[in-house]
Motif scaffolding. Structure first.
Motif, PDB file in Angstrom:
ATOM      1  N   GLN A 101       0.828  -1.210   0.000  1.00  0.00           N
ATOM      2  CA  GLN A 101       0.000   0.000   0.000  1.00  0.00           C
ATOM      3  C   GLN A 101       0.863   1.262   0.000  1.00  0.00           C
ATOM      4  N   ALA A 102       1.952   1.226   0.771  1.00  0.00           N
ATOM      5  CA  ALA A 102       2.824   2.401   0.862  1.00  0.00           C
ATOM      6  C   ALA A 102       3.476   2.717  -0.478  1.00  0.00           C
ATOM      7  N   VAL A 103       3.976   1.691  -1.159  1.00  0.00           N
ATOM      8  CA  VAL A 103       4.660   1.969  -2.425  1.00  0.00           C
ATOM      9  C   VAL A 103       3.657   2.359  -3.515  1.00  0.00           C
ATOM     10  N   MET A 104       2.437   1.825  -3.452  1.00  0.00           N
ATOM     11  CA  MET A 104       1.431   2.241  -4.439  1.00  0.00           C
ATOM     12  C   MET A 104       1.035   3.700  -4.222  1.00  0.00           C
ATOM     13  N   GLU A 105       0.989   4.129  -2.957  1.00  0.00           N
ATOM     14  CA  GLU A 105       0.694   5.537  -2.682  1.00  0.00           C
ATOM     15  C   GLU A 105       1.769   6.439  -3.288  1.00  0.00           C
ATOM     16  N   SER A 106       3.034   5.992  -3.199  1.00  0.00           N
ATOM     17  CA  SER A 106       4.103   6.815  -3.750  1.00  0.00           C
ATOM     18  C   SER A 106       4.049   6.866  -5.268  1.00  0.00           C
ATOM     19  N   GLU A 107       3.394   5.882  -5.888  1.00  0.00           N
ATOM     20  CA  GLU A 107       3.250   5.885  -7.342  1.00  0.00           C
ATOM     21  C   GLU A 107       2.147   6.837  -7.809  1.00  0.00           C
ATOM     22  N   MET A 108       1.199   7.087  -6.926  1.00  0.00           N
ATOM     23  CA  MET A 108       0.031   7.879  -7.330  1.00  0.00           C
ATOM     24  C   MET A 108       0.430   9.270  -7.835  1.00  0.00           C
TER      25      MET A 108
END
Length: 847
Positions: free
Chosen positions: A577-584
């Motif tokens: 979840q954390a790395v997907m947030e950084s991709e947003m």
């Protein structure tokens, strides 16, 4: 044909000469247009290179000026996983050394040889070094064995060399065995190899046969002459079995080790030794010692420490009688014990995995050799059981069977380290599980240790993550605990940040070494301190890379799908979840699709791209898809709905911006080259298929578009390139000529081609997939002489890049695709059979 040599594998005559001699890609090979485009990078790299090599006296992690030349000599490496390797060439030479972790030394040591002595009626009738070489030293030995009478055959982790002795009517088969065994986490870690010599006497009279094994104390490195090295004989008897041999204690200031040559003592075998001899000059005395009676003098006591500037070697001979028209065998072991290692920074000591079973004192060589000589038959049984179903599958071509097993050499010979987790280690990145992070010492890492392998022997960075994405199939299928351990290390580094600023060579900007919630490019350089300092790669700023985070998410679910490890999924979910947030933040216009700026991603970092691209966009959609699946598994409906919404919007935007009716354009910029055909455009879908997804609720790409795209790639990138004989070129123009807009677009990447072939197999295009991959195998192994050093890339003509590279381990993705396809076909057949039975029951009831 030799004794017990299998049909399948890679075979070569010892007299073979490869006609094509390629050169490594170097700075001078960059085209003028690319030089002009990247002149700033060139100046910054040269400045950095000079400081690294001339001021710090260190080896650059990538050396564009001193690439390794192609030596078409290598065979299967010796040893298990993570304890260091010694490579024996296909002509029999000991020629590539990786005893210091991650640091390679390419040196053939002439005195490291096997020699045969044949005696009849108490007289020596034949004595020959089993080498085709004629070195300038050791002139008292009989060199120049005729290679026309011998062949080498490799089916990793074993190899066979068959020697017919001219005029003697005797055939020798040397079988080389390393303990590389899937799902074995003990014996697979051992730094040992066994040589079994099968002797076939086709004469009508008996012979006495001796084999002598000679070994220099060292690796041909300059520290061989640093002084203080010494040898001693040993004898070890336990559990009713005895071994004896010579220990070669190598004593540099850093990472001392002991080499061991040993043999089993048996009633009908005679073991003898020479504790020390000087491997320079003619060395006639050792030769005469053997020729006199087929045995060595076997002195007692240790040799004195070598004076500075001198080398020392040892010899071990084993003899037996071979009856007329009979067979007999002799067994040797080579072991090395470097239990405690330090990397280049010398900051801390690491303990190798095998020490869990053999101790950390540096005195394990006798026990290691004893264990190897008394257990190698069980290793071979396990290897046979693993390989037999594939080797006996007549539907699979022979070249594929060779590729599948022989490419596994890199798991061992990728500068690989496998260490115990220190008691004070914290792999959580400082964010403990009680506050939403990872355990300080995950159970799987504590039990199975830490694992790291290089991007390549010439690209010296551990666990380069964008490349591991492809190579990881070998680990997750064969040593899944090591694959999960690696993932925990990466996950722990995700939450870490290193605010220290450094110059990034591509942009010329200063930025932090490591940003938070970003997957690192790698976990460090073995010439520094891996695990402690990540991101040895400094070409680009890692905060700008899109694909690394996505590849982490995709691997997390793929690994869960194949292992069903619930704790792993639970631990990794918040990190995902954390790395997907950084991709947003890369979804610049809110359409659910991330965009690129400047360079596409870390994998294809030489291609300029603008806007959404087929590669990163596809990985993004696939990551959203697996996030939806994982959200359901962890019962997080809110997360599911969020990712589902982004996936739906992103899929629509992806099709609108990139689909051209036949394939996905390289990017959406509208530039002249934006409609190039990228061979790896379906990478996201490939991982969905490998994870049991890609249909129904968890479909990101329409099936008909994927199949059309794969057909376009096959027609253009494969069949319109080099006559369809060299695999798939990275980039191809629609008109059927390679895209030459960058230094990478007209290369063939072997590991990418194997992944592409796997995607084709998943989509029912097995014939096309096999044809695509076959071109790479035959080019590398049969045409270019790159056996056991498969490079990252080659061009149609002239050059190659980065020998002995991680990515080609992706050939195991093809095997997963074959397994999955057959499983699906079997399930479908059972369903049809059940439906048919039900229909028949209904019909009978009606009657």
């Amino acid at each position: 044909m030799g004794y017990g040599v299998p049909k399948e594998g890679w075979r070569i005559c010892l007299a073979h000469e490869f006609k094509e001699k390629r050169k490594p890609f170097q700075a001078k090979d960059v085209s003028l247009s690319n030089v002009l485009e990247h002149v700033g990078l060139g100046i910054r790299y040269l400045t950095w290179w000079y400081k690294k090599t001339q001021v710090e006296k260190k080896a650059p992690f990538i050396d564009m000026f001193r690439a390794q030349p192609l030596r078409q000599i290598y065979g299967a490496p010796l040893g298990g996983i993570g304890g260091g390797t010694i490579t024996r060439g296909w002509r029999g030479e000991f020629c590539r050394w990786q005893l210091n972790p991650g640091m390679y030394h390419y040196k053939t040591v002439p005195a490291n040889q096997f020699t045969v002595c044949l005696r009849r009626g108490g007289q020596t009738v034949y004595q020959q070094v089993l080498s085709v070489e004629r070195p300038p030293t050791l002139q008292g030995w009989n060199w120049g064995y005729c290679g026309e009478y011998a062949f080498y055959h490799a089916l990793y982790p074993r190899a066979w060399t068959v020697y017919h002795l001219p005029g003697q009517n005797v055939t020798l088969t040397c079988r080389q065995i390393s303990p590389v065994i899937p799902h074995d986490y003990q014996d697979s870690s051992l730094p040992v190899a066994v040589f079994v010599w099968d002797i076939e006497n086709k004469n009508d009279y008996a012979l006495d046969v001796s084999i002598m094994f000679t070994m220099v104390n060292g690796s041909g490195h300059k520290d061989d002459k640093c002084g203080g090295h010494w040898n001693e004989p040993f004898h070890l008897e336990k559990e009713g079995e005895a071994v004896s041999g010579v220990l070669l204690h190598h004593c540099p200031a850093v990472n001392p080790y002991t080499l061991c040559i040993a043999a089993r003592e048996q009633p009908d075998r005679e073991v003898s030794h020479q504790t020390s001899f000087s491997p320079k000059g003619t060395c006639s005395s050792l030769w005469s010692d053997l020729i006199t009676d087929g045995r060595l003098d076997s002195p007692t006591g240790s040799s004195p420490p070598t004076p500075k500037g001198e080398k020392v070697a040892a010899a071990l001979a084993v003899g037996c009688a071979v009856s007329a028209q009979g067979h007999n065998s002799l067994e040797f072991c080579l072991a090395w014990d470097m239990p405690n290692i330090m990397f280049g920074s010398r900051e801390r000591k690491h303990t190798r995995r095998y020490t869990r079973y053999f101790g950390t004192k540096g005195d394990a060589s006798p026990s290691l050799s004893h264990y190897a000589l008394t257990h190698y038959r069980q290793w071979e049984k396990s290897i046979d059981e693993w390989q037999r179903p594939i080797l006996q599958d007549s539907s699979l071509p022979s070249w594929y069977k060779s590729a599948l097993f022989n490419e596994l050499y890199f798991v061992v010979d990728g500068g690989t380290v496998w260490t115990e987790l220190p008691e004070d280690a914290d792999v959580s990145g400082g964010v403990r599980s009680e506050v939403g992070g990872l355990p300080a010492q995950p159970a799987i890492v504590k039990e199975f240790g830490r694992f790291a392998y290089l991007e390549g022997q010439e690209y010296r960075m551990y666990n380069t993550y964008d490349v591991h994405f492809y190579a990881s199939f070998a680990l997750i299928m064969l040593w899944p605990k090591l694959a999960l351990s690696l993932q925990y290390d990466i996950a722990g580094s995700v939450v870490q940040q290193d605010p220290m600023e450094r110059l990034h060579l591509m942009s010329g900007r200063y930025s932090p070494v490591k940003a938070k919630n970003v997957v690192p490019h790698d976990i460090g350089d073995p010439d520094d301190e891996p695990w402690q300092r990540v991101n040895a790669y400094l070409i680009h700023d890692t905060a700008d890379w899109k694909d690394l985070n996505l590849k982490f998410v995709l691997q997390v679910y793929r690994d869960f799908h194949l292992t069903q490890d619930q704790q792993y999924l639970k631990d990794m979910w918040p990190v995902c979840q954390a790395v997907m947030e950084s991709e947003m933040k890369f979804d610049l216009d809110g359409d659910g699709l991330i965009e690129n700026s400047g360079y596409a991603d870390q994998t294809y970092d030489g291609w300029t791209v603008t806007g959404p691209s087929a590669y990163c966009g596809g990985l993004w959609l696939a990551s959203l898809c697996v996030m939806c699946k994982m959200a359901r598994l962890v019962d997080d409906e809110e997360a599911y709905n969020r990712y589902r919404d982004i996936l739906d919007r992103g899929s629509a935007a992806f099709d609108k911006l990139l689909w051209n009716g036949k394939y996905y354009n390289y990017d959406s910029s509208g530039r002249d080259l934006s409609n190039s055909v990228m061979s790896d455009q379906c990478a996201g879908h490939w991982f969905l298929r490998a994870s049991g997804l890609g249909d129904g609720e968890y479909q990101a790409f329409p099936k008909e578009k994927i199949q059309s795209a794969l057909k376009s790639v096959f027609d253009l990138n494969v069949m319109s390139f080099a006559g369809g004989q060299m695999g798939a070129v990275n980039g191809m123009r629609p008109e059927g000529v390679p895209d030459r807009s960058s230094v990478q677009s007209d290369e063939v990447w072997i590991g990418v081609v194997y992944g592409l072939a796997a995607t084709m197999i998943h989509e029912g295009m097995q014939e096309e997939g096999m044809r695509t991959a076959e071109g790479c195998y035959r080019t590398v192994w049969e045409r270019l002489g790159m056996a056991f050093q498969t490079p990252e890339a080659y061009c149609e003509k002239g050059i190659y890049r980065s020998l002995a590279y991680m990515r080609p381990l992706s050939v195991w993705a093809m095997q997963l695709a074959l397994n999955t396809t057959r499983k699906d076909q079997t399930a479908s057949a059972k369903t049809e059979a059940t439906d048919g039975e039900q229909g028949q029951d209904f019909s009978e009831n009606q009657n």
